[in-house]
Structure formats: C-alpha cells, structure tokens
Design a protein around this motif. Structure first.
Motif, PDB file in Angstrom:
ATOM      1  N   LEU A 121      56.083   8.108  22.064  1.00  0.00           N
ATOM      2  CA  LEU A 121      56.019   7.169  23.166  1.00  0.00           C
ATOM      3  C   LEU A 121      57.100   6.117  22.991  1.00  0.00           C
ATOM      4  N   GLY A 122      57.391   5.400  24.045  1.00  0.00           N
ATOM      5  CA  GLY A 122      58.354   4.311  23.951  1.00  0.00           C
ATOM      6  C   GLY A 122      57.779   3.129  23.189  1.00  0.00           C
ATOM      7  N   HIS A 123      58.673   2.359  22.596  1.00  0.00           N
ATOM      8  CA  HIS A 123      58.229   1.181  21.836  1.00  0.00           C
ATOM      9  C   HIS A 123      57.460   0.215  22.722  1.00  0.00           C
ATOM     10  N   THR A 124      57.947  -0.036  23.935  1.00  0.00           N
ATOM     11  CA  THR A 124      57.259  -0.947  24.855  1.00  0.00           C
ATOM     12  C   THR A 124      55.896  -0.404  25.264  1.00  0.00           C
ATOM     13  N   THR A 125      55.798   0.929  25.452  1.00  0.00           N
ATOM     14  CA  THR A 125      54.519   1.538  25.809  1.00  0.00           C
ATOM     15  C   THR A 125      53.496   1.339  24.711  1.00  0.00           C
ATOM     16  N   VAL A 126      53.912   1.517  23.461  1.00  0.00           N
ATOM     17  CA  VAL A 126      53.010   1.324  22.327  1.00  0.00           C
ATOM     18  C   VAL A 126      52.567  -0.135  22.237  1.00  0.00           C
ATOM     19  N   MET A 127      53.504  -1.051  22.384  1.00  0.00           N
ATOM     20  CA  MET A 127      53.181  -2.471  22.307  1.00  0.00           C
ATOM     21  C   MET A 127      52.203  -2.861  23.414  1.00  0.00           C
ATOM     22  N   ASN A 128      52.454  -2.392  24.639  1.00  0.00           N
ATOM     23  CA  ASN A 128      51.553  -2.700  25.741  1.00  0.00           C
ATOM     24  C   ASN A 128      50.172  -2.086  25.522  1.00  0.00           C
ATOM     25  N   SER A 129      50.137  -0.895  24.937  1.00  0.00           N
ATOM     26  CA  SER A 129      48.853  -0.248  24.674  1.00  0.00           C
ATOM     27  C   SER A 129      48.028  -1.061  23.688  1.00  0.00           C
ATOM     28  N   VAL A 130      48.655  -1.574  22.639  1.00  0.00           N
ATOM     29  CA  VAL A 130      47.952  -2.397  21.654  1.00  0.00           C
ATOM     30  C   VAL A 130      47.397  -3.646  22.320  1.00  0.00           C
ATOM     31  N   HIS A 131      48.219  -4.313  23.139  1.00  0.00           N
ATOM     32  CA  HIS A 131      47.767  -5.520  23.824  1.00  0.00           C
ATOM     33  C   HIS A 131      46.622  -5.215  24.783  1.00  0.00           C
ATOM     34  N   MET A 132      46.728  -4.115  25.501  1.00  0.00           N
ATOM     35  CA  MET A 132      45.697  -3.757  26.473  1.00  0.00           C
ATOM     36  C   MET A 132      44.372  -3.444  25.789  1.00  0.00           C
ATOM     37  N   VAL A 133      44.419  -2.696  24.696  1.00  0.00           N
ATOM     38  CA  VAL A 133      43.191  -2.326  23.987  1.00  0.00           C
ATOM     39  C   VAL A 133      42.500  -3.573  23.434  1.00  0.00           C
ATOM     40  N   CYS A 134      43.256  -4.452  22.791  1.00  0.00           N
ATOM     41  CA  CYS A 134      42.663  -5.663  22.211  1.00  0.00           C
ATOM     42  C   CYS A 134      42.090  -6.568  23.298  1.00  0.00           C
ATOM     43  N   ALA A 135      42.827  -6.732  24.390  1.00  0.00           N
ATOM     44  CA  ALA A 135      42.348  -7.582  25.481  1.00  0.00           C
ATOM     45  C   ALA A 135      41.095  -7.000  26.128  1.00  0.00           C
ATOM     46  N   ALA A 136      41.046  -5.667  26.276  1.00  0.00           N
ATOM     47  CA  ALA A 136      39.881  -5.032  26.889  1.00  0.00           C
ATOM     48  C   ALA A 136      38.648  -5.166  26.001  1.00  0.00           C
ATOM     49  N   ILE A 137      38.830  -5.025  24.694  1.00  0.00           N
ATOM     50  CA  ILE A 137      37.702  -5.184  23.766  1.00  0.00           C
ATOM     51  C   ILE A 137      37.165  -6.606  23.831  1.00  0.00           C
ATOM     52  N   GLU A 138      38.068  -7.582  23.828  1.00  0.00           N
ATOM     53  CA  GLU A 138      37.627  -8.981  23.902  1.00  0.00           C
ATOM     54  C   GLU A 138      36.921  -9.263  25.225  1.00  0.00           C
ATOM     55  N   LYS A 139      37.405  -8.722  26.317  1.00  0.00           N
ATOM     56  CA  LYS A 139      36.844  -9.009  27.643  1.00  0.00           C
ATOM     57  C   LYS A 139      35.481  -8.358  27.853  1.00  0.00           C
ATOM     58  N   LEU A 140      35.329  -7.095  27.425  1.00  0.00           N
ATOM     59  CA  LEU A 140      34.155  -6.313  27.797  1.00  0.00           C
ATOM     60  C   LEU A 140      33.095  -6.210  26.708  1.00  0.00           C
ATOM     61  N   MET A 141      33.437  -6.535  25.459  1.00  0.00           N
ATOM     62  CA  MET A 141      32.486  -6.329  24.372  1.00  0.00           C
ATOM     63  C   MET A 141      32.068  -7.621  23.686  1.00  0.00           C
ATOM     64  N   MET A 142      32.638  -8.744  24.094  1.00  0.00           N
ATOM     65  CA  MET A 142      32.325 -10.019  23.459  1.00  0.00           C
ATOM     66  C   MET A 142      30.837 -10.357  23.578  1.00  0.00           C
ATOM     67  N   GLN A 143      30.274 -10.221  24.768  1.00  0.00           N
ATOM     68  CA  GLN A 143      28.885 -10.604  24.990  1.00  0.00           C
ATOM     69  C   GLN A 143      27.908  -9.705  24.253  1.00  0.00           C
ATOM     70  N   SER A 144      28.296  -8.474  23.989  1.00  0.00           N
ATOM     71  CA  SER A 144      27.392  -7.533  23.322  1.00  0.00           C
ATOM     72  C   SER A 144      27.421  -7.669  21.809  1.00  0.00           C
ATOM     73  N   PHE A 145      28.597  -7.879  21.234  1.00  0.00           N
ATOM     74  CA  PHE A 145      28.726  -7.833  19.782  1.00  0.00           C
ATOM     75  C   PHE A 145      29.106  -9.175  19.150  1.00  0.00           C
ATOM     76  N   LEU A 146      29.418 -10.178  19.952  1.00  0.00           N
ATOM     77  CA  LEU A 146      29.690 -11.509  19.427  1.00  0.00           C
ATOM     78  C   LEU A 146      29.138 -12.547  20.413  1.00  0.00           C
ATOM     79  N   PRO A 147      27.837 -12.473  20.700  1.00  0.00           N
ATOM     80  CA  PRO A 147      27.263 -13.346  21.733  1.00  0.00           C
ATOM     81  C   PRO A 147      27.058 -14.763  21.224  1.00  0.00           C
TER      82      PRO A 147
END
Length: 337
Positions: free
Chosen positions: A56-82
C-alpha cells in the motif's frame, strides 16, 4: 488477538472505516485497514515498513492507522472506558481488598511517558527528565489491571504530580461530583471510625484525604514501614498494567513518529483495546505472574516531602494503624519490611 476478537472489533468500527469506490480505484476494505492499524500498534514497525508489507502507499497506511485509532476512541469509549459510577467504585474497592489487601481503594494512580519524535519548533516542552521527548499518560487502574480513568497529552516536561494537579479526576473527587462512595469503616475495625475511599500513588503525588502516598524518610518506625509496603503492593497494579499495555502493543517500545494529537488518539485507542482484551480466561498466566510479584516487591523509594493537611495525615494514620492490627495485617508483611 484471536480471529473472533478481530471480527468483533471489525463489526463495531467497520462502518467508520468504509470508503466509497470510484471510477478510478476501489476503496481499501475495512478489514485491511483494521489489519494495518492493529499491525502498527502490535509490531512497532514504521509506516514505511508496513507500506511495503501490505503493498500500500505510505499515505494510505498512515491514514488507515489514524482512522482505526479514531474509530476505536469514538465507538468503544463508552463500553470499555466509561465514566465511573457509584456501583463501579464499590466493585473496584471490594476487589482491591480481596486481591491486594487494601480496603477502601478506588485504584492505583501513576504516569507513563510515551516517547515521541520531537515536534518541530517545540523547544523543550516535550523534553523529560529521562532525556527523551514524550507525552504523559496518567492512569487510574483497578485491581484487575484495567484502566478506569486516563488523561493523555500533557507535555513530557510535566511531572506526574503536575499532571494530576491539572487533572479533572482529583477536582471532581474533591468536589464530590464523581459519585465516590461515602466514608465507611475499614473491615472489622469500626473502632477506627469512618475512613474515606482513596487512591494510592507514589511519592510524586501530594498527600490528600483521597490520595495516599508513602511516608517519607528512611528510618521509619515499624508501623509506617508496614504502611509503605502495603501501599506499594496495591500501587504495583498500575505498573503491571503499563507493562501489559506495552508488551501487547509494541509501539510503546519505540519512538512514535506521529503528530502529538495523533499520538493522543493512539494511546487512548490502545488503552481501550487493552481493557477489551484483558479477559482473565485469556491472561491467566500473565495475571498470576504479576500477582506473585506483589509478595516480592521492594518498598518504594521515597522522594521529597510535601505539606499535607491534618485530615490527610489522619487518614494515612488510620490506614497505618489498621495494617498493624489483627483485623488488617497479613501473614507475610513483617518479613517484607
């Protein structure tokens, strides 16, 4: 992480990772973005290395890392760090007494430096006493090594005590807005009166009625040495939690070359994943080894003094008296001091 856990994680954050196909290219599948993000956290490899590995492209990998971390923080915070509740505080205090022999304990508090690449034009703001550049993760951990409250993003030059001074946790506990259970008597020691629920920390923190730190000095009487040992034994869980976090997510063993804001999101995501994966059935050996260290841990080194209120000193004296009484003592504590 098992395949079942990864599928469960994908079902939660998959919609946040989905992008629309175009006439020029097909979008990266959510499963592949998740794999790239988890690989970055778990291996500690550089983004360029991952780009070659996944073609994959370097930018694609970087964006994927940012997207995964942001999605985990947005959608799983209330369940696992309430946000803690009165019932959750009581559960934490009960487990600390059963497992670590420290009553009325809300958790162990400590800070961890997350090493980063020095941001441009930042001067010495992120430069810490370990001669590296970092941000600070301040965490309150329960008896099962789970993160209950975290504060991420303070500058590396700030001490743990300084980070806590600007932390909402202490102010909310002091203002009684965090649903902390009221003061209660220690187990079997009603004659000592009601004692507030407290957090345990090392000598970097100020002594407060709700935050216990060790007695300062070297030539301490037996009762104070017993208190320091019992406090250190309970405080050890936060050190173990940081160790488990870094062992599972090897990115914390290297210098993270991301913008500090993205590092904040990455750290929060790693803590949420830590809580979601820390099931006793999957970590029995790791947890037993960490628990066994509690009997062999040396007393904490004491740092300078601080001026504490009479109320805080009285609370610490109540705990010290309890730990040397028949109701609160443990069989091996005299050998350890």
């Amino acid at each position: 992480m098992s395949a079942e856990k990864m599928d469960e994680l994908l079902s939660i954050i998959g919609p946040e990772l989905t992008r629309q196909n175009t006439n020029y290219r097909s979008a990266i599948e959510p499963k592949q973005r998740l794999a790239v993000g988890l690989r970055y956290l778990a291996s500690g490899d550089s983004l360029i290395s991952l780009a070659f590995s996944y073609r994959l492209g370097h930018t694609t990998v970087m964006n994927s890392v940012h997207m995964v971390c942001a999605a985990i923080e947005k959608l799983m915070m209330q369940s696992f760090l309430p946000r803690p509740t009165a019932d959750s505080w009581k559960e934490v205090a009960q487990r600390f007494w059963e497992k670590w022999n420290f009553p009325n304990c809300l958790g162990a508090l400590d800070g961890k430096h997350i090493v980063i690449q020095a941001p441009p034009l930042s001067g010495s703001q992120y430069f810490n006493y370990k001669k590296t550049f970092s941000i600070v993760l301040l965490a309150l951990v329960d008896a099962e090594y789970r993160f209950r409250c975290i504060q991420v993003g303070d500058l590396g030059r700030t001490s743990d005590g300084g980070v806590y001074a600007g932390y909402d946790l202490g102010r909310e506990i002091e203002n009684n807005t965090l649903h902390v259970p009221p003061s209660t008597s220690l187990p079997g020691a009603a004659h000592l009166g009601d004692v507030p629920h407290v957090m345990v920390g090392d000598a970097a923190f100020l002594l407060k009625p709700y935050l216990m730190r060790p007695y300062p000095g070297q030539n301490l009487i037996h009762r104070k040495r017993i208190f320091n040992y019992r406090l250190s034994r309970a405080r050890m869980v936060v050190e173990n939690a940081f160790g488990i976090l870094a062992s599972r997510w090897r990115i914390f063993h290297r210098r993270i070359n991301l913008h500090p804001k993205n590092v904040d999101t990455l750290v929060v995501a790693a803590c949420i994943l830590h809580n979601s994966l820390l099931a006793p059935s999957e970590n029995v050996q790791l947890l037993e080894e960490a628990a066994e260290l509690g009997r062999c841990m040396a007393p904490v080194r004491n740092m300078g003094r601080n001026r504490a209120s009479r109320e805080a000193c009285a609370v610490r004296e109540s705990f010290a008296t309890f730990f040397t009484s028949p109701e609160g003592s443990v069989s091996w504590q005299d050998r350890m001091v």
